[in-house]
Design a protein around this motif. Structure first.
Motif, PDB file in Angstrom:
ATOM      1  N   SER A 202       0.640  -1.039  -0.046  1.00 50.81           N
ATOM      2  CA  SER A 202       0.063  -0.037  -0.034  1.00 50.81           C
ATOM      3  C   SER A 202       0.774   1.237   0.042  1.00 50.81           C
ATOM      4  O   SER A 202       0.576   2.383  -0.705  1.00 50.81           O
TER       5      SER A 202
ATOM      6  N   ALA B  78       2.513   1.617  -3.387  1.00 55.27           N
ATOM      7  CA  ALA B  78       1.546   1.959  -4.391  1.00 55.27           C
ATOM      8  C   ALA B  78       1.216   3.471  -4.192  1.00 55.27           C
ATOM      9  O   ALA B  78       1.285   4.252  -5.210  1.00 55.27           O
TER      10      ALA B  78
ATOM     11  N   GLN C  26       3.057   5.827  -7.335  1.00 61.62           N
ATOM     12  CA  GLN C  26       2.082   5.899  -8.249  1.00 61.62           C
ATOM     13  C   GLN C  26       1.644   4.490  -8.637  1.00 61.62           C
ATOM     14  O   GLN C  26       1.624   4.318  -9.866  1.00 61.62           O
ATOM     15  N   GLY C  27       1.862   3.712  -7.827  1.00 67.35           N
ATOM     16  CA  GLY C  27       1.426   1.889  -8.410  1.00 67.35           C
ATOM     17  C   GLY C  27       2.576   1.401  -8.965  1.00 67.35           C
ATOM     18  O   GLY C  27       2.381   0.380  -9.292  1.00 67.35           O
ATOM     19  N   TYR C  28       3.705   2.031  -8.985  1.00 62.31           N
ATOM     20  CA  TYR C  28       4.919   1.101  -9.437  1.00 62.31           C
ATOM     21  C   TYR C  28       5.353   0.282  -8.524  1.00 62.31           C
ATOM     22  O   TYR C  28       5.875   0.705  -7.503  1.00 62.31           O
ATOM     23  N   MET C  29       4.990  -1.037  -8.662  1.00 64.35           N
ATOM     24  CA  MET C  29       5.528  -1.968  -7.524  1.00 64.35           C
ATOM     25  C   MET C  29       6.722  -2.663  -7.770  1.00 64.35           C
ATOM     26  O   MET C  29       6.921  -3.778  -7.573  1.00 64.35           O
TER      27      MET C  29
END
Length: 78
Positions: A46, A49, A53-56
């Motif tokens: 979480s 993310a 920006q959601g880049y995992m």
């Protein structure tokens, strides 16, 4: 599952995603524990993310490393 994070947990996770994931001492502790507990894994994902920006990339690298270690042990032990 209780998911509210303390200020200390958020601080640790921020520190962790800022590069401490690559710290030899942190990585060794994660190897010995086979990763984080479920609660902290979800928190890690979480936070990653939210701040990336959601880049995992961080979680995928960490858990690929853990899975590679597990696979190597299966190969050794049959």
């Amino acid at each position: 599952m209780h998911f509210l994070l303390s200020n200390g947990e958020i601080h640790f996770l921020w520190w962790f995603i800022q590069g401490s994931i690559m710290s030899p001492a942190a990585r060794e502790r994660l190897w010995n524990a086979w990763g984080m507990c479920e609660r902290h894994t979800w928190a890690f994902i979480s936070v990653e993310a939210a701040f990336r920006q959601g880049y995992m990339h961080g979680p995928s690298i960490l858990y690929e490393d853990l899975m590679d270690r597990a696979q190597a042990l299966f190969a050794v032990r049959g």
